[in-house]
Design an enzyme around this catalytic site. Structure first.
Site, PDB file in Angstrom:
ATOM      1  N   HIS A 106      -6.645  -2.248  15.313  1.00 40.02           N
ATOM      2  CA  HIS A 106      -6.929  -1.468  13.686  1.00 40.02           C
ATOM      3  C   HIS A 106      -6.634  -2.495  12.463  1.00 40.02           C
ATOM      4  O   HIS A 106      -7.653  -2.675  11.698  1.00 40.02           O
ATOM      5  CB  HIS A 106      -6.042  -0.350  13.710  1.00 40.02           C
ATOM      6  CG  HIS A 106      -6.071   0.470  12.530  1.00 40.02           C
ATOM      7  ND1 HIS A 106      -6.619   1.766  12.742  1.00 40.02           N
ATOM      8  CD2 HIS A 106      -5.682   0.463  11.119  1.00 40.02           C
ATOM      9  CE1 HIS A 106      -6.759   2.308  11.361  1.00 40.02           C
ATOM     10  NE2 HIS A 106      -6.004   1.288  10.464  1.00 40.02           N
ATOM     11  N   GLU A 107      -5.564  -2.971  12.762  1.00 41.33           N
ATOM     12  CA  GLU A 107      -5.099  -3.998  11.442  1.00 41.33           C
ATOM     13  C   GLU A 107      -6.190  -5.177  11.233  1.00 41.33           C
ATOM     14  O   GLU A 107      -6.774  -5.540  10.101  1.00 41.33           O
ATOM     15  CB  GLU A 107      -3.797  -4.480  11.494  1.00 41.33           C
ATOM     16  CG  GLU A 107      -2.873  -3.334  11.572  1.00 41.33           C
ATOM     17  CD  GLU A 107      -2.822  -2.104  10.642  1.00 41.33           C
ATOM     18  OE1 GLU A 107      -3.386  -2.363   9.413  1.00 41.33           O
ATOM     19  OE2 GLU A 107      -2.676  -1.082  11.192  1.00 41.33           O
TER      20      GLU A 107
ATOM     21  N   ASN B 141      -2.145  -6.314   5.225  1.00 42.37           N
ATOM     22  CA  ASN B 141      -2.433  -7.461   4.257  1.00 42.37           C
ATOM     23  C   ASN B 141      -3.205  -8.584   4.561  1.00 42.37           C
ATOM     24  O   ASN B 141      -3.336  -9.129   5.698  1.00 42.37           O
ATOM     25  CB  ASN B 141      -1.180  -7.819   3.754  1.00 42.37           C
ATOM     26  CG  ASN B 141      -0.073  -6.942   3.709  1.00 42.37           C
ATOM     27  OD1 ASN B 141       0.003  -6.085   3.067  1.00 42.37           O
ATOM     28  ND2 ASN B 141       0.959  -6.707   4.676  1.00 42.37           N
TER      29      ASN B 141
ATOM     30  N   GLY C 146       3.092   2.196  10.542  1.00 41.78           N
ATOM     31  CA  GLY C 146       3.029   1.453  11.859  1.00 41.78           C
ATOM     32  C   GLY C 146       2.496   0.242  11.672  1.00 41.78           C
ATOM     33  O   GLY C 146       3.183  -0.716  12.302  1.00 41.78           O
TER      34      GLY C 146
ATOM     35  N   GLU D 246       0.878  -0.989  -0.036  1.00 40.49           N
ATOM     36  CA  GLU D 246      -0.048   0.064   0.076  1.00 40.49           C
ATOM     37  C   GLU D 246       0.902   1.343  -0.030  1.00 40.49           C
ATOM     38  O   GLU D 246       1.754   1.353   0.828  1.00 40.49           O
ATOM     39  CB  GLU D 246      -0.780  -0.084   1.332  1.00 40.49           C
ATOM     40  CG  GLU D 246      -2.021   1.393   1.224  1.00 40.49           C
ATOM     41  CD  GLU D 246      -2.734   1.300   2.314  1.00 40.49           C
ATOM     42  OE1 GLU D 246      -2.756   0.353   3.279  1.00 40.49           O
ATOM     43  OE2 GLU D 246      -3.803   1.872   2.293  1.00 40.49           O
TER      44      GLU D 246
ATOM     45  N   GLU E 223      -9.998   3.815   6.045  1.00 42.71           N
ATOM     46  CA  GLU E 223      -9.346   4.281   7.280  1.00 42.71           C
ATOM     47  C   GLU E 223      -9.896   4.976   8.542  1.00 42.71           C
ATOM     48  O   GLU E 223      -9.932   4.750   9.420  1.00 42.71           O
ATOM     49  CB  GLU E 223      -8.087   5.137   6.953  1.00 42.71           C
ATOM     50  CG  GLU E 223      -7.153   4.483   5.954  1.00 42.71           C
ATOM     51  CD  GLU E 223      -6.349   3.253   6.699  1.00 42.71           C
ATOM     52  OE1 GLU E 223      -6.711   2.920   8.017  1.00 42.71           O
ATOM     53  OE2 GLU E 223      -5.882   2.419   6.071  1.00 42.71           O
TER      54      GLU E 223
HETATM   55  N1  0A1 Z   1      -3.321   0.747   5.747  1.00 42.29           N
HETATM   56  C1  0A1 Z   1      -1.977   0.864   6.833  1.00 42.29           C
HETATM   57  C2  0A1 Z   1      -1.232   2.131   6.780  1.00 42.29           C
HETATM   58  C3  0A1 Z   1      -0.261   2.117   6.014  1.00 42.29           C
HETATM   59  C4  0A1 Z   1      -0.028   2.993   4.817  1.00 42.29           C
HETATM   60  C5  0A1 Z   1       1.003   2.896   4.041  1.00 42.29           C
HETATM   61  C6  0A1 Z   1       2.119   2.159   4.311  1.00 42.29           C
HETATM   62  O1  0A1 Z   1       3.173   2.260   3.565  1.00 42.29           O
HETATM   63  C7  0A1 Z   1       4.489   2.208   3.936  1.00 42.29           C
HETATM   64  C8  0A1 Z   1       1.872   1.129   5.478  1.00 42.29           C
HETATM   65  C9  0A1 Z   1       0.795   1.316   6.227  1.00 42.29           C
HETATM   66  C10 0A1 Z   1      -2.974   1.197   8.054  1.00 42.29           C
HETATM   67  O2  0A1 Z   1      -4.044   2.093   8.120  1.00 42.29           O
HETATM   68  O3  0A1 Z   1      -2.779   0.576   8.951  1.00 42.29           O
HETATM   69 ZN    ZN Z   2      -5.513   1.525   8.695  1.00 36.95          ZN
END
Ligand code: 0A1
Ligand code: ZN
Length: 869
Positions: A301-302, A269, A265, A125, A324
Site C-alpha cells: 500500500h505505502e 512519505n 498503520g 499527514e 486512498e
Molecule cells: N496515508 C497513510 C495513512 C496515514 C494517515 C494519517 C496518519 O497520521 C497519523 C498516518 C498515516 C496511509 O494511507 O497509509
Molecule cells: Zn494510504
C-alpha cells in the site's frame, strides 16, 4: 446542542493558494530538551492573488526570528496567533526565513516531530508539518526540499530525510550532520525525517528500465531478524506494480523505518516510509498468518502510494479518497494475486459490511468525498478508504479491465506532478473508455449504502427470466434526498443442474434508474439468480431466497464470493429468526438444511481450506446488530453462540477430522495454502471448544503449549481466554512470561483479554490498565486494550452502562495526550441510538460528558457532537 459549523472547513470554499512555495531549505538541530528549526522558503505570489497577505500555518511553535529577504523583521511587521504567522505586505517573489524552537519530547500527539524510544520521528499527514515549522500546510503547495539534520552522533547515528543524501560531516562536541535533497516537489504532508539509533537491513532492486534502487529497512536495535519478510514484501510489490500497472520506482533510495509509537498503520512519505512496527516486524513465533498478510498489504500500500498519492497528489483533503481509495484498490488486487483472490475478497467484504456499512448508517456517515469537516484526522475512515476502493473497482467493472488500464495511463500522463481532484481521476477513466460517468460521480458525493430490492420472474413458456430492480438510499446527516446511483450489478443465472445458464456466465447490468427491469432470453429452466457477483457494488441486495435456493447457491454457484454469501444469508436468517423467537418466549430453530450445508462445507474443505474456514464463520455480532431495529446485544450473543454450539454437537467427528488433517508440519510458511490449513484447523478447534468439554480444552491447551508458530499459539490462547476454566490463567500467565519483552506480542495478549466473551472482561480491562504491560501513551497498547473492548459488542454495550462510562473516561484521559487516538476511540459510541432506551440514556450521558469536558479537542468534539446531533 452545539453546532460544529463555525469551525467547519468546506469543500465549496476551496480557493487556490495565494502563494506558492518553490523550495524549502530546512535546518533541524536536535537537542535532548528541544529542537531548533530554521526554514528558508522561496515564495512566489500565485496567479490572481494580488494583495492578499501571506498566512503561514504553525502550531505549538516558539518563534525566535523572522527574516524577509535577509532583513530581520521587528515584531510589528508580522502578526502571530496560536495558529498562524501572517505578513500583511510582501513582494511578488521573496525569501522568508523563520527560526523556531519546538519540544519533540513533549509531543505526545505523535504529529509533527516527536520522540520515541530509539530517537526522533515525524508524522505530517494530514496537518503535522505546521508543528515543525511555519508553512502553507496544504497539499496543493508543492516545494522542493533540502534538509540538514544535526544531532549527537552516539545517540542518533542514523539521520534520514526524503530523497538522496548529498553531504555529511562532523560538528563540535560529538555531533554530526547529514544533508538530504529530494528532487521531486512534494506537498509538506509527505515530508519525513528520522534521527535515531537503528539497525538496518539492506537490499536492492533492479527496476525494469535498469535503475538500481537501494532499499533499506530500519528497525530498533536487535530486531533485524524480524524484518526479512517486509523486505521481500517490498520487492514483491515493486515487481507487481511494474507488471500490472507499468509503474516503476523513480528513486535511488527507498527506505522504511519502523517505530513502535505511531498513530496509524504506516505513512507513504516520499522515499522514506514510516511504519508502525506492527506492519514490519514478523517472525514465525511472534507473528500470525494475519500479521504476515497485513505486512504484505501495508508495505505494498505505502509503496503504491508513490504513484497514486505522491507523483499525483490531492488538491485538498476532501479529495483524500483520490489517493486512498485508489491505493487500497491496488493493494487489494496485489493481495488477490499473491494470496487467494476469492478469500481476500470475502475478507474485504466482511470488513466493509461490518465497519463501513455501519459508518454509513450512523452519525458519521459521509460521502467518499466529504463536503465538510472540523478535524481532517477524523476522515481517515473506512468510507474514504474501503468504500473508496469499491468505487474504483466499480469503474473497472463498468468499463472493463483494458479500458481501466488505459484510464490509469491517461491519468498519469495528464496529471503527473500535479495536485488534483476525484473528478480528474474519473474524467481520465471516462475519456479512456469513451463513456459517460457523470451519474457515476454520485458515488463520490452521496453518503449512505444503497439498497437494491430485486424480484425475479420466470416465464416458462417464453423461456424468459426477468429481474426487477428498485434502488433506494436512506437519508444520511445533511442529505435527505438521494439521486439514483449508477450501479454495476453483476448477475449470473444458476440452473437446476448448478451450471451457469447465461452464455457469458456473468452479465454486468448497469442499474441507473430508481426502478428497472432486465430481461434474459432463452433461459431453459427456472434459474436461481446469483446477484452482485464478486460483490460488484457496495450495496445491500434484497431478494427473497428460499432456504433451498440458498443451499443450491452454496453448493453450485460458480462465483465463490456468492457461494460464501449464500451461506452467510442462510446463517443470518436463522439467527434473526432465532432472536425474534427468543424475544417472544420461543427458541432458536436450526433447520436441517443449515447442518447439511455445513457438513458439505467440511467434506469439500480439502479443496480449499481457507474458503471453508470463511464459510464456516458466522456473521459477526456487530453485523447482526446492523440488521435489527433495536439491538439486544445479549440476545444476539446468546443466539449466535447457540447456533455455533450446534455444529460441533452434530459434526464432532468431521471437525476432529478437519483438525487432524490440516496440520502443517515442517518449517512454518505464511503462504496462502499453509495459512488456509491453519485457518480451517483453528476454526474447527474453535467450534469444538464451544462444547465446553475437558477433551476439547485439553486439545486446545496442547496446541497452545506445542505450537511452533504464533498463529496456532494465539488461536488457542484466544479460545482459552474465552472460557472460565483453570487452563485460562495458566495459558495467559505463561504467554506473558514468555513474551513480555516483545511489545507487539504483548499487544496480542492484551487483545485476547479485552475481546474475551467472559462477563468479567471490563473488570479485567480495568486491572490491565494498571499493569506494567499497558501504556496510555502508546497507540498500539490503546488499540489492543481499549479498542479491543470497544469492539466487544456484548460487553461494551452492557446494560448497566459501565462499558460506556469506562470508554468516556478513557477518551477524556487520552484526549489530553493524543487527541487523534482519543477521537478514534470515541467512535465506539457511533451506534448508540440503535440500542434500547436504558442503554441510550447511559450512552448519552457518556457522550455529553465527553463533549462538555473542558479543553476537549476539536477532533473529539466533532465526533461527540455529531453522535449527539
Ligand atoms: N496515508 C497513510 C495513512 C496515514 C494517515 C494519517 C496518519 O497520521 C497519523 C498516518 C498515516 C496511509 O494511507 O497509509
Ligand atoms: Zn494510504
Amino acid at each position: 446542542m452545539r453546532d460544529p459549523a463555525p469551525s467547519a472547513v468546506r469543500l465549496k470554499d476551496y480557493a487556490p493558494p495565494a502563494f506558492l512555495i518553490d523550495s524549502i531549505d530546512l535546518e533541524v538541530e536536535l537537542f535532548e530538551d528541544h529542537a531548533r528549526v530554521r526554514a528558508r522558503l522561496a515564495i512566489t505570489r500565485h496567479l490572481g492573488a494580488p494583495r492578499s497577505p501571506l498566512v503561514l500555518d504553525g502550531e505549538e511553535l516558539e518563534l525566535e526570528s523572522v527574516k524577509l529577504d535577509g532583513r530581520a523583521l521587528p515584531s510589528g511587521e508580522y502578526a502571530l496567533d496560536a495558529q498562524h504567522l501572517s505578513l500583511e505586505q510582501v513582494p511578488e517573489r521573496f525569501r522568508l526565513e523563520t527560526t523556531c524552537r519546538i519540544q519533540p519530547r513533549a509531543n505526545t500527539k505523535l504529529m509533527g516531530l516527536y520522540a520515541a524510544e530509539s530517537g526522533f520521528f515525524t508524522q505530517c499527514e494530514a496537518e503535522g508539518f505546521r508543528r515543525i515549522t511555519y508553512f502553507i500546510d496544504r497539499p496543493d503547495v508543492m516545494a522542493k526540499y533540502t534538509v540538514t539534520i544535526h544531532a549527537d552522533r552516539q545517540r542518533y547515528p542514523v539521520l534520514l530525510s526524503n530523497g538522496n543524501p548529498v553531504a555529511s560531516g562532523a560538528g563540535s562536541s560529538g555531533r554530526h550532520w547529514v544533508k538530504w535533497h529530494d528532487p521531486f516537489p512534494k506537498p509538506c504532508y509527505l515530508f519525513a525525517m528520522v534521527a535515531a539509533k537503528l539497525d538496518k537491513l539492506e537490499d536492492e532492486f533492479l527496476t525494469r528500465s535498469g535503475r538500481r534502487a537501494r532499499l533499506a529497512i530500519y528497525v530498533d536495535p536487535g530486531k533485524l531478524d524480524q524484518c526479512g519478510f517486509a523486505m521481500q514484501a517490498l520487492k514483491r510489490a515493486m515487481k507487481w506494480d511494474e507488471e500490472v500497472f507499468g509503474l516503476e520506482l523513480d528513486l535511488d533510495h527507498y527506505s522504511i523505518v519502523a517505530v513502535g509509537d505511531f498513530n496509524a498503520g504506516a505513512m507513504e512519505n516520499k522515499g522514506l516510509n514510516l511504519f508502525n512496527t506492527k506492519y514490519v516486524l514478523a517472525r514465525p513465533d511472534t507473528a500470525t498468518d494475519g500479521d504476515f498478510l497485513n505486512i504484505d498489504r501495508v508495505v505494498a500500500h505505502e509503496y503504491f502510494h508513490n504513484w497514486t498519492g505522491n507523483r499525483v497528489t490531492c488538491r485538498d483533503w476532501f479529495q483524500l479518497s483520490l489517493k486512498e481509495g485508489l491505493t487500497v484498490y491496488r493493494e487489494q488486487e496485489f493481495g488477490a494475486d499473491l494470496y487467494s483472490r476469492a478469500v481476500e475478497r470475502i475478507r474485504e467484504v466482511r470488513h466493509l459490511r461490518a465497519a463501513q456499512f455501519a459508518e454509513d448508517a450512523g452519525p458519521m456517515a459521509h460521502p467518499v468525498r466529504p463536503d465538510s469537516y472540523m478535524e481532517i484526522g477524523n476522515f481517515y475512515t473506512t468510507t474514504v478508504y474501503e468504500k473508496g476502493a469499491e468505487v474504483v473497482r466499480m469503474i473497472r467493472t463498468l468499463i472493463g479491465a483494458e479500458n481501466f488500464r488505459k484510464g490509469m495511463d491517461l491519468y498519469f500522463a495528464r496529471h503527473d506532478g500535479e495536485a488534483v481532484t476525484c473528478d480528474d481521476f474519473v474524467r481520465a477513466m471516462a475519456d479512456a473508455a469513451r463513456t459517460d460517468l457523470s451519474q457515476f460521480m454520485r458515488w463520490y458525493d452521496q453518503a449512505g449504502t444503497p439498497v437494491l430490492e430485486t424480484k425475479g420472474e420466470y416465464d416458462a413458456a417464453g423461456k424468459r427470466y426477468s429481474l426487477a430492480v428498485k434502488q433506494s438510499c436512506a437519508p444520511t446527516p445533511g442529505q435527505d434526498k438521494k439521486m439514483p446511483f449508477h450501479v454495476p450489478f453483476s448477475v449470473g443465472l444458476v440452473g437446476p443442474d448448478g451450471r451457469d445458464m447465461l452464455p457469458e456466465g456473468t452479465r454486468v447490468l448497469s442499474v441507473r434508474q430508481p426502478e428497472e427491469r432486465f430481461v434474459f432470453e432463452n433461459v431453459e429452466a427456472r434459474p436461481v439468480p446469483s446477484l452482485a457477483r464478486d460483490f460488484s457494488a457496495p450495496v445491500i441486495v434484497n431478494y427473497d431466497y428460499t432456504e433451498a435456493e440458498l443451499t443450491h447457491l452454496m453448493a453450485h454457484d460458480s462465483d465463490p464470493f456468492n457461494r460464501w454469501n449464500a451461506g452467510q444469508r442462510l446463517a443470518l436468517d436463522i439467527i434473526l429468526r432465532g432472536i425474534e423467537a427468543v424475544k417472544n418466549g420461543g427458541r432458536l430453530a436450526i433447520p436441517r438444511a443449515f447442518l447439511d450445508a455445513s457438513a458439505r462445507l467440511l467434506a469439500d474443505a480439502p479443496e480449499d481450506p481457507a474458503f471453508a474456514a470463511e464459510a464456516l464463520a458466522l456473521p459477526s455480532e456487530g453485523y447482526i446488530a446492523e440488521q435489527v431495529e433495536i439491538v439486544d446485544p445479549d440476545a444476539i450473543h446468546a443466539v449466535r453462540n447457540e447456533l455455533k454450539r450446534k455444529l460441533p454437537s452434530v459434526l464432532r467427528q468431521e471437525l476432529l477430522q478437519a483438525y487432524r488433517v490440516n496440520r502443517t508440519p515442517g518449517a512454518y510458511s505464511p503462504d496462502a495454502a499453509s495459512a488456509g490449513k491453519r485457518a480451517l484447523r483453528n476454526a474447527a478447534l474453535a467450534l469444538l471448544m464451544e462444547l465446553d468439554e475437558p477433551e476439547a480444552r485439553a486439545l486446545c491447551m496442547k496446541q497452545f503449549e506445542d505450537a511452533d508458530n504464533m498463529t496456532d499459539a494465539l488461536a488457542a490462547l484466544a479460545l482459552l481466554a474465552n472460557c472460565d476454566c483453570p487452563e485460562r490463567e495458566r495459558a495467559l500467565d505463561a504467554f506473558y512470561a514468555k513474551w513480555k519483552d516483545e511489545p507487539l506480542v504483548v499487544d496480542k495478549w492484551l487483545g485476547v483479554q479485552s475481546t474475551s466473551r467472559l462477563p468479567s472482561v471490563l473488570a479485567e480491562v480495568k486491572r490491565l490498565m494498571a499493569h506494567p504491560a499497558f501504556n496510555l501513551r502508546n497507540p498500539n497498547k490503546v488499540y489492543a486494550l481499549i479498542g479491543g473492548f470497544r469492539g466487544n459488542q456484548v460487553r461494551f454495550h452492557a446494560a448497566d452502562g459501565a462499558g460506556y462510562a469506562f470508554l468516556a473516561d478513557q477518551v477524556n484521559a487520552l484526549d489530553a495526550i493524543n487527541p487523534q487516538v482519543a477521537a478514534r476511540m470515541a467512535r465506539g459510541f457511533d451506534r448508540w441510538r440503535k440500542f434500547d432506551p436504558r442503554r441510550q440514556s447511559h450512552a448519552r450521558a457518556a457522550l455529553e460528558r465527553i463533549r462538555d469536558t473542558k479543553g476537549v479537542s476539536k477532533g473529539v468534539l466533532e465526533i461527540a457532537t455529531l453522535a449527539l446531533a
